[in-house]
Design an enzyme around this catalytic site. Structure first.
Site, PDB file in Angstrom:
ATOM      1  N   CYS A  23      -2.297  -3.105   7.489  1.00 51.76           N
ATOM      2  CA  CYS A  23      -2.210  -3.784   6.177  1.00 51.76           C
ATOM      3  C   CYS A  23      -0.962  -4.839   6.491  1.00 51.76           C
ATOM      4  CB  CYS A  23      -2.038  -3.147   4.803  1.00 51.76           C
ATOM      5  SG  CYS A  23      -2.300  -4.082   3.465  1.00 51.76           S
ATOM      6  N   LYS A  67      -7.144  -4.818  -3.138  1.00 50.64           N
ATOM      7  CA  LYS A  67      -8.001  -5.390  -2.037  1.00 50.64           C
ATOM      8  C   LYS A  67      -9.007  -4.607  -2.060  1.00 50.64           C
ATOM      9  CE  LYS A  67      -4.419  -3.903   1.327  1.00 50.64           C
ATOM     10  NZ  LYS A  67      -4.976  -3.253   1.578  1.00 50.64           N
ATOM     11  N   ASP A 122       0.907  -1.180  -0.348  1.00 48.70           N
ATOM     12  CA  ASP A 122       0.310  -0.128   0.018  1.00 48.70           C
ATOM     13  C   ASP A 122       1.089   1.097   0.088  1.00 48.70           C
ATOM     14  OD1 ASP A 122      -2.519  -1.891   0.491  1.00 48.70           O
ATOM     15  OD2 ASP A 122      -2.979  -0.839   1.975  1.00 48.70           O
TER      16      ASP A 122
HETATM   17  C1  VGL Z   1      -5.565   0.026   5.791  1.00 52.03           C
HETATM   18  C2  VGL Z   1      -6.304   1.690   7.175  1.00 52.03           C
HETATM   19  C3  VGL Z   1      -7.606   1.587   5.744  1.00 52.03           C
HETATM   20  C4  VGL Z   1      -3.832  -0.128   5.893  1.00 52.03           C
HETATM   21  C5  VGL Z   1      -6.478   0.561   4.486  1.00 52.03           C
HETATM   22  O1  VGL Z   1      -3.903  -0.866   3.798  1.00 52.03           O
HETATM   23  O2  VGL Z   1      -3.147  -0.235   6.255  1.00 52.03           O
HETATM   24  N1  VGL Z   1      -5.061   1.052   6.129  1.00 52.03           N
HETATM   25  N2  VGL Z   1      -7.528   1.254   4.816  1.00 52.03           N
END
Ligand code: VGL
Ligand code: ZN
Length: 212
Positions: free
Chosen positions: A155, A111, A8
């Protein structure tokens, strides 16, 4: 050979791009550091994959979907606790863009694409829907995963725990990770360690072993 999974590295999670869910410590130097390390792992012969948070505009995790609620509150959804986030990583927006040259990645695993379920894990969402990461790892006959990125406490944590649960060795590169909040980040490191993850400080600690 271990497979590298870059988690991410997206505009909305960075201070650099003034993202809607900017995680502390994600300036341009941080992203460049992740990029350089990723390139070194690739040059050492590791397959490199990425995950990408990729939400529909009306995703369940957005506080804007829950009238009267504010960002960072927690709500109960059926049997699950859901943290409500500012809208982020909406499909096909600049905020969702990966900040690392996509040419470095053999595959990008998206995702959180189902509006009904969040997905911190790169493997499957909260409804059990698979992302395709299992298949990518099986294709490469991976025994181990080298993991780093954003966010340590969401994540990275969830993906590490699911990887260990599937029998992979998981090595997390701490200096290339950033967390949303100090308390949850500390807890995440302890949980990952307790579940059997190897935590190394710097990419060099692994690259030396790979002979580069
Ligand atoms: C994530 C918060 C919301 C992450 C994804 O990938 O860590 N954190 N969406
Ligand atoms: Zn998200």
């Amino acid at each position: 050979m271990e497979t590298v999974l870059v988690v991410d590295i997206q505009a909305d999670f960075t201070e650099w791009k003034r993202g809607s869910l900017a995680v502390p410590g994600t300036d341009e130097a941080y992203v460049q550091g992740v990029f350089q390390a990723t390139r070194r792992f690739r040059d050492a012969g590791c397959p490199v994959l990425a995950t990408q948070d990729w939400h529909p505009a009306d995703h369940i995790s957005f506080y804007t979907r829950h009238p009267g609620r504010k960002a960072f509150e927690t709500v109960r959804l059926e049997a699950r606790e859901q943290i409500l986030w500012p809208p982020h990583c909406v499909q096909d927006t600049d905020g969702a863009a990966l900040l690392i040259d996509p040419g470095l990645f053999e595959a990008v695993i998206r995702k959180g694409t189902d509006r009904r379920y969040d997905s911190y894990s790169g493997f499957e969402d909260d409804g059990g829907g698979r992302t395709g990461l299992d298949r990518e790892l099986e294709k490469r006959k991976t025994g181990g995963i080298i993991l780093f990125g954003i966010a340590t406490d969401y994540c990275v944590r969830a993906t590490a725990l699911h990887g260990l649960g599937r029998g992979y060795t998981v090595t997390v590169v701490a200096s290339l990770c950033r967390g949303v909040a100090p308390e949850t980040t500390e807890k995440a490191w302890a949980e990952m360690r307790a579940a059997g993850a190897v935590i190394v400080e710097a990419p060099q600690d692994l690259l030396r072993r790979l002979g580069s």
